[in-house]
Design a protein around this motif. Sequence first.
Motif, PDB file in Angstrom:
ATOM      1  N   GLY A 192      66.740  64.278  56.770  1.00 16.51           N
ATOM      2  CA  GLY A 192      66.122  63.169  56.080  1.00 16.51           C
ATOM      3  C   GLY A 192      67.057  62.019  55.773  1.00 16.51           C
ATOM      4  N   GLN A 193      68.308  62.123  56.185  1.00 16.07           N
ATOM      5  CA  GLN A 193      69.296  61.080  55.953  1.00 16.07           C
ATOM      6  C   GLN A 193      69.698  60.442  57.273  1.00 16.07           C
ATOM      7  N   TYR A 194      70.212  59.202  57.205  1.00 17.47           N
ATOM      8  CA  TYR A 194      70.711  58.537  58.391  1.00 17.47           C
ATOM      9  C   TYR A 194      72.128  58.065  58.109  1.00 17.47           C
ATOM     10  N   ALA A 195      73.069  58.558  58.891  1.00 14.99           N
ATOM     11  CA  ALA A 195      74.476  58.218  58.716  1.00 14.99           C
ATOM     12  C   ALA A 195      74.950  57.218  59.758  1.00 14.99           C
ATOM     13  N   TRP A 196      75.888  56.372  59.363  1.00 10.39           N
ATOM     14  CA  TRP A 196      76.467  55.362  60.248  1.00 10.39           C
ATOM     15  C   TRP A 196      77.973  55.475  60.292  1.00 10.39           C
ATOM     16  N   GLY A 197      78.533  55.111  61.436  1.00 14.85           N
ATOM     17  CA  GLY A 197      79.969  55.012  61.545  1.00 14.85           C
ATOM     18  C   GLY A 197      80.346  53.592  61.166  1.00 14.85           C
ATOM     19  N   ARG A 198      81.625  53.275  61.178  1.00 15.63           N
ATOM     20  CA  ARG A 198      82.084  51.939  60.809  1.00 15.63           C
ATOM     21  C   ARG A 198      82.088  50.971  61.982  1.00 15.63           C
ATOM     22  N   GLY A 199      81.924  51.471  63.187  1.00 14.50           N
ATOM     23  CA  GLY A 199      81.839  50.626  64.361  1.00 14.50           C
ATOM     24  C   GLY A 199      83.135  50.472  65.127  1.00 14.50           C
ATOM     25  N   THR A 200      83.009  50.092  66.396  1.00 20.04           N
ATOM     26  CA  THR A 200      84.161  49.822  67.242  1.00 20.04           C
ATOM     27  C   THR A 200      83.868  48.566  68.058  1.00 20.04           C
ATOM     28  N   GLN A 227      76.693  64.023  53.332  1.00 16.74           N
ATOM     29  CA  GLN A 227      77.911  63.311  53.630  1.00 16.74           C
ATOM     30  C   GLN A 227      78.431  63.602  55.040  1.00 16.74           C
ATOM     31  N   VAL A 228      77.598  63.299  56.007  1.00 13.48           N
ATOM     32  CA  VAL A 228      77.989  63.422  57.407  1.00 13.48           C
ATOM     33  C   VAL A 228      78.948  62.282  57.726  1.00 13.48           C
ATOM     34  N   GLN A 229      80.014  62.596  58.436  1.00 15.12           N
ATOM     35  CA  GLN A 229      80.998  61.594  58.812  1.00 15.12           C
ATOM     36  C   GLN A 229      80.908  61.286  60.301  1.00 15.12           C
ATOM     37  N   LEU A 230      80.895  59.992  60.638  1.00 16.22           N
ATOM     38  CA  LEU A 230      80.845  59.542  62.019  1.00 16.22           C
ATOM     39  C   LEU A 230      81.976  58.546  62.245  1.00 16.22           C
ATOM     40  N   VAL A 231      82.735  58.738  63.303  1.00 16.98           N
ATOM     41  CA  VAL A 231      83.853  57.853  63.601  1.00 16.98           C
ATOM     42  C   VAL A 231      83.823  57.440  65.062  1.00 16.98           C
ATOM     43  N   GLU A 232      83.623  56.142  65.309  1.00 19.07           N
ATOM     44  CA  GLU A 232      83.581  55.619  66.668  1.00 19.07           C
ATOM     45  C   GLU A 232      84.987  55.317  67.181  1.00 19.07           C
ATOM     46  N   SER A 233      85.140  55.391  68.499  1.00 21.26           N
ATOM     47  CA  SER A 233      86.400  55.044  69.132  1.00 21.26           C
ATOM     48  C   SER A 233      86.131  54.645  70.580  1.00 21.26           C
ATOM     49  N   GLY A 234      87.121  54.059  71.224  1.00 25.84           N
ATOM     50  CA  GLY A 234      86.998  53.701  72.626  1.00 25.84           C
ATOM     51  C   GLY A 234      86.733  52.239  72.911  1.00 25.84           C
ATOM     52  N   GLY A 235      86.533  51.449  71.877  1.00 31.87           N
ATOM     53  CA  GLY A 235      86.288  50.031  72.080  1.00 31.87           C
ATOM     54  C   GLY A 235      87.545  49.318  72.530  1.00 31.87           C
ATOM     55  N   GLY A 236      87.379  48.092  73.014  1.00 27.38           N
ATOM     56  CA  GLY A 236      88.519  47.321  73.468  1.00 27.38           C
ATOM     57  C   GLY A 236      88.103  46.118  74.270  1.00 27.38           C
ATOM     58  N   LEU A 237      89.069  45.528  74.948  1.00 28.97           N
ATOM     59  CA  LEU A 237      88.827  44.353  75.786  1.00 28.97           C
ATOM     60  C   LEU A 237      88.721  44.772  77.245  1.00 28.97           C
ATOM     61  N   VAL A 238      87.688  44.294  77.906  1.00 25.78           N
ATOM     62  CA  VAL A 238      87.478  44.617  79.313  1.00 25.78           C
ATOM     63  C   VAL A 238      86.927  43.391  80.037  1.00 25.78           C
ATOM     64  N   GLN A 239      87.262  43.256  81.310  1.00 24.83           N
ATOM     65  CA  GLN A 239      86.768  42.137  82.105  1.00 24.83           C
ATOM     66  C   GLN A 239      85.339  42.376  82.573  1.00 24.83           C
ATOM     67  N   PRO A 240      84.595  41.305  82.848  1.00 27.94           N
ATOM     68  CA  PRO A 240      83.231  41.463  83.352  1.00 27.94           C
ATOM     69  C   PRO A 240      83.221  42.355  84.585  1.00 27.94           C
ATOM     70  N   CYS A 264      81.811  58.986  69.616  1.00 25.95           N
ATOM     71  CA  CYS A 264      81.520  59.066  68.198  1.00 25.95           C
ATOM     72  C   CYS A 264      81.766  60.502  67.756  1.00 25.95           C
ATOM     73  N   ALA A 265      82.827  60.712  67.001  1.00 24.39           N
ATOM     74  CA  ALA A 265      83.154  62.042  66.514  1.00 24.39           C
ATOM     75  C   ALA A 265      82.329  62.336  65.267  1.00 24.39           C
ATOM     76  N   THR A 266      81.788  63.537  65.191  1.00 29.57           N
ATOM     77  CA  THR A 266      80.958  63.924  64.055  1.00 29.57           C
ATOM     78  C   THR A 266      81.571  65.087  63.294  1.00 29.57           C
ATOM     79  N   SER A 267      81.134  65.254  62.053  1.00 28.26           N
ATOM     80  CA  SER A 267      81.670  66.308  61.204  1.00 28.26           C
ATOM     81  C   SER A 267      80.870  67.607  61.283  1.00 28.26           C
ATOM     82  N   ARG A 268      79.918  67.661  62.179  1.00 25.43           N
ATOM     83  CA  ARG A 268      79.095  68.845  62.354  1.00 25.43           C
ATOM     84  C   ARG A 268      78.618  68.945  63.792  1.00 25.43           C
ATOM     85  N   SER A 269      77.949  70.042  64.122  1.00 28.32           N
ATOM     86  CA  SER A 269      77.451  70.257  65.472  1.00 28.32           C
ATOM     87  C   SER A 269      76.560  69.103  65.913  1.00 28.32           C
TER      88      SER A 269
END
Length: 115
Positions: free
Chosen positions: A101-109, A1-14, A22-27
């Motif tokens: 042996g597991q692959y964890a995903w965040g919810r996305g940003t 049960q590794v937790q991943l949380v993305e942040s930093g997304g938003g609107l930006v001009q070209p 991506c914050a993680t629950s372990r090293s």
Amino acid sequence: QVQLVESGGGLVQPGGSLRLSCATSRSIFSFDGMDWFRQAPGKQRELVASVTSGGTTNYAESVKGRFTISRDNAKNTLNLQMDSLNPEDTAVYYCGAASRGQYAWGRGTQVTVSS
């Protein structure tokens, strides 16, 4: 049960920049590998950048020279510095990590590049 949380997304001009985290629950160095994926509306999720446990990085050709993936063990975060953004970079960005042996995903940003 590794937790991943993305942040930093938003609107930006070209041509602008954005830094995703991506914050993680372990090293960060306890993972076998970590990745950044993205998925644009109506399209399949694609690999943007990755870093192996040994520190080797890999980038999609479309972002090479513009994006930089890095790890910060002190903060237990995976980062993606995005420069020279263009509208084609618009997508939901996800971080992923392989561990025991597991692959964890965040919810996305959401990243939107628009003028």
